[in-house]
Design an enzyme around this catalytic site. Structure first.
Site, PDB file in Angstrom:
ATOM      1  N   ASN A 214       0.825  -1.213   0.000  1.00 26.43           N
ATOM      2  CA  ASN A 214       0.000   0.000   0.000  1.00 26.43           C
ATOM      3  C   ASN A 214       0.860   1.264   0.000  1.00 26.43           C
ATOM      4  O   ASN A 214       0.524   2.251  -0.652  1.00 26.43           O
ATOM      5  CB  ASN A 214      -0.968   0.003   1.187  1.00 26.43           C
ATOM      6  CG  ASN A 214      -2.240  -0.773   0.851  1.00 26.43           C
ATOM      7  OD1 ASN A 214      -2.360  -1.320  -0.235  1.00 26.43           O
ATOM      8  ND2 ASN A 214      -3.175  -0.814   1.778  1.00 26.43           N
ATOM      9  N   CYS A 266      -8.315   2.816   3.040  1.00 28.38           N
ATOM     10  CA  CYS A 266      -7.071   2.046   3.220  1.00 28.38           C
ATOM     11  C   CYS A 266      -5.791   2.865   3.063  1.00 28.38           C
ATOM     12  O   CYS A 266      -5.056   3.043   4.028  1.00 28.38           O
ATOM     13  CB  CYS A 266      -7.046   0.871   2.239  1.00 28.38           C
ATOM     14  SG  CYS A 266      -8.321  -0.329   2.594  1.00 28.38           S
TER      15      CYS A 266
HETATM   16  C1  UDX Z   1      -6.179  -0.104  -1.965  1.00 27.09           C
HETATM   17  C2  UDX Z   1      -5.177  -1.097  -2.547  1.00 27.09           C
HETATM   18  O1  UDX Z   1      -5.146  -0.989  -3.974  1.00 27.09           O
HETATM   19  C3  UDX Z   1      -5.554  -2.518  -2.160  1.00 27.09           C
HETATM   20  O2  UDX Z   1      -4.577  -3.427  -2.636  1.00 27.09           O
HETATM   21  C4  UDX Z   1      -5.648  -2.612  -0.648  1.00 27.09           C
HETATM   22  O3  UDX Z   1      -6.067  -3.904  -0.267  1.00 27.09           O
HETATM   23  C5  UDX Z   1      -6.632  -1.572  -0.116  1.00 27.09           C
HETATM   24  O4  UDX Z   1      -6.240  -0.259  -0.558  1.00 27.09           O
HETATM   25  P1  UDX Z   1      -8.593   0.763  -2.676  1.00 27.09           P
HETATM   26  O5  UDX Z   1      -8.483   1.751  -1.570  1.00 27.09           O
HETATM   27  O6  UDX Z   1      -9.876   0.010  -2.860  1.00 27.09           O
HETATM   28  O7  UDX Z   1      -7.443  -0.357  -2.557  1.00 27.09           O
HETATM   29  O8  UDX Z   1      -8.367   1.525  -4.060  1.00 27.09           O
HETATM   30  P2  UDX Z   1      -7.249   1.841  -5.145  1.00 27.09           P
HETATM   31  O9  UDX Z   1      -7.813   1.449  -6.447  1.00 27.09           O
HETATM   32  O10 UDX Z   1      -5.908   1.355  -4.797  1.00 27.09           O
HETATM   33  O11 UDX Z   1      -7.279   3.448  -5.077  1.00 27.09           O
HETATM   34  C6  UDX Z   1      -6.928   4.142  -3.895  1.00 27.09           C
HETATM   35  C7  UDX Z   1      -6.969   5.629  -4.128  1.00 27.09           C
HETATM   36  O12 UDX Z   1      -5.913   6.039  -4.987  1.00 27.09           O
HETATM   37  C8  UDX Z   1      -8.249   6.147  -4.791  1.00 27.09           C
HETATM   38  O13 UDX Z   1      -8.613   7.358  -4.163  1.00 27.09           O
HETATM   39  C9  UDX Z   1      -7.859   6.382  -6.225  1.00 27.09           C
HETATM   40  O14 UDX Z   1      -8.632   7.405  -6.846  1.00 27.09           O
HETATM   41  C10 UDX Z   1      -6.406   6.812  -6.069  1.00 27.09           C
HETATM   42  N1  UDX Z   1      -5.590   6.499  -7.237  1.00 27.09           N
HETATM   43  C11 UDX Z   1      -5.419   5.197  -7.618  1.00 27.09           C
HETATM   44  C12 UDX Z   1      -4.975   7.524  -7.940  1.00 27.09           C
HETATM   45  O15 UDX Z   1      -5.114   8.709  -7.587  1.00 27.09           O
HETATM   46  N2  UDX Z   1      -4.192   7.205  -9.016  1.00 27.09           N
HETATM   47  C13 UDX Z   1      -4.005   5.921  -9.416  1.00 27.09           C
HETATM   48  O16 UDX Z   1      -3.313   5.718 -10.412  1.00 27.09           O
HETATM   49  C14 UDX Z   1      -4.630   4.883  -8.701  1.00 27.09           C
END
Ligand code: UDX
Length: 440
Positions: A214, A266
């Site tokens: 993470n 998360c």
């Molecule tokens: C995350 C981890 O990906 C996952 O492996 C863990 O178990 C829990 O935390 P999640 O919080 O569901 O999962 O979403 P994720 O798709 O990783 O996005 C997290 C945040 O980052 C979101 O706010 C998203 O908008 C942002 N993000 C994601 C970006 O700003 N840019 C990106 O390229 C990817």
């Protein structure tokens, strides 16, 4: 496959998904939560959150009788061969992980554990938690040393929870005995037979795999957002830059979308908890790296508010703003630490009249920000708006007709905080488009 009797402790995002997926794999699953209403709803086949593809699995589990719910620790203790700990580890006031749900669950479960059972932790925890928990449980359980514990972190993303549980990139087994590893291999026999790799390691390494995964995802996002600032200052374009970086195989294209930064239940809390663990361990390099990542991420929100203020002519007071998106990311109704909702709240606090739209997150957003106005359609939100803000990159917004929106707004200015709109199409319809990571 030899079905096992599994229990799942904690029926939140992680637990409910895990329980439904394990029943789908053919296991007998009994899930527990202390929240009676949550258990009643889950037993009736109702999801307490939006997650594509999960409800059919929940209903199938209930219909086949392979998935059941309870509020009795005595019942799960008598039933389970493997107990999955899926309770939340929220952020405590000092930034560290609050482990109280985990310790309460362990205290409630220990007296009822059968000899030979395995406890498998899935919650995200600081390194050292599993080993301490094992000692506590063995001291409290009548079965004593005959109880084993493993750490099997979960990597699921909201919006992709089912696929990430049944077809993850890898399984991580933190174990202290060959038997624990063998039991986990039995639990996941089907996906392992499909070729998904499993890596076995010590408890502390497994705990750290999760928090460092993470942290790395957060580093990537804050890195590209810092570069987005450089692009704005230098007259460059972060979207074009990212496309070029992505072709370098060492960098890759995934998880590096610039814009409003990360939020949700998360990433923000997990980097703060890792930072607290690193501080306690005296690992200053991790402390300072993650402090910077957090600061860069927080600055995204104020940056977009500043862009809105500038686009509105220097003041937000009395300006009508249509906000598109409230969830922390698309395909989710989760607004926990949502950058989009946070921006809306800040705009309203600065005097703007914000009317927000989201395909599924309005109810959750209303509970946190009752002062905002909420619209059922994008056109309703945009009616008479001085400014439109694109905040969460739902597919629905990418495919909007700029001409249709142009007909209802007061001023044709849009800020794309997620860098995904087709700028040319909007400009052709007469819009002024401001995009994060672009100088004009
Ligand atoms: C995350 C981890 O990906 C996952 O492996 C863990 O178990 C829990 O935390 P999640 O919080 O569901 O999962 O979403 P994720 O798709 O990783 O996005 C997290 C945040 O980052 C979101 O706010 C998203 O908008 C942002 N993000 C994601 C970006 O700003 N840019 C990106 O390229 C990817």
């Amino acid at each position: 496959m030899q079905p096992l009797r599994l229990t799942v402790i904690g029926v939140g995002y992680l637990g409910l998904t895990h329980a439904a997926c394990m029943a789908d794999l053919g296991h007998e699953v009994l899930a527990i939560d202390t929240d009676h209403e949550r258990i009643a709803r889950a037993s009736a086949g109702e999801l307490p959150f939006f997650e594509p593809g999960l409800e059919p699995l929940l209903r199938k589990g209930l219909d086949t009788g392979r998935l059941r719910f309870t509020t009795s620790y005595q019942e799960i203790g008598a039933f389970g061969e493997v107990h999955f700990l899926c309770v939340g580890t929220p952020q405590a006031a000092d930034g560290a992980a609050d482990l109280s749900y985990l310790t309460h669950a362990a205290d409630a479960l220990a007296p009822h554990l059968r000899s030979g059972c395995l406890i498998a932790g899935k919650s995200t925890v600081p390194a050292g938690t599993a080993r301490a928990l094992l000692a506590t449980i063995r001291a409290a359980a009548p079965a004593g040393e005959q109880v084993d514990l493993a750490w099997n972190p979960e990597f699921l993303r909201e919006g992709h929870a089912v696929a990430d549980t049944l077809h993850p990139d890898r399984f991580v087994f933190g174990v202290t005995s060959p038997r624990a590893e063998a039991v986990l291999r039995q639990v996941y026999a089907q996906p392992l037979a499909d070729g998904i790799p499993a890596l076995s390691m010590g408890l502390e390494t497994a705990e750290l795999v999760k928090v460092s995964a993470n942290a790395f995802l957060a580093v990537k996002i804050s890195f590209i957002n810092a570069v987005a600032d450089a692009c704005e200052a230098a007259g460059a374009d972060v979207t074009q830059l990212t496309a070029a970086l992505a072709l370098d195989e060492r960098i890759g294209r995934r998880g590096m979308a610039p814009g409003l930064g990360f939020g949700g239940g998360c990433l923000p809390k997990d980097i703060r908890a890792f930072r607290a663990t690193a501080a306690a361990l005296g690992v200053q390099s991790v402390v300072s790296l993650l402090a910077d990542v957090d600061e860069i991420n927080k600055s995204r929100r104020s940056h977009v508010v500043d862009m809105a203020r500038a686009a509105a002519g220097g003041t937000l007071s009395g300006k009508k703003i249509a906000a598109l998106g409230l969830a922390f990311k698309p395909d989710s109704d989760d607004v926990r630490d949502s950058p989009s909702l946070d921006v809306c709240g800040r705009l309203a606090a600065d005097g703007a009249i914000v009317t927000a739209h989201d395909p599924v997150a309005v109810d959750n957003a209303t509970r946190q920000h009752p002062e905002l106005r909420y619209a059922k359609t994008v056109l309703e939100a945009a009616h008479d708006a001085d400014l439109v803000l694109h905040l969460t990159e739902w597919d629905e917004y990418r495919s909007l007709d700029p001409a249709a929106l142009a007909a209802v707004v007061a001023h044709r200015t849009i800020i794309d905080a997620r860098c995904v709109l087709d700028t040319r199409a909007w400009q052709t319809a007469g819009w002024t488009v401001r995009t994060v990571g672009r100088s004009a």
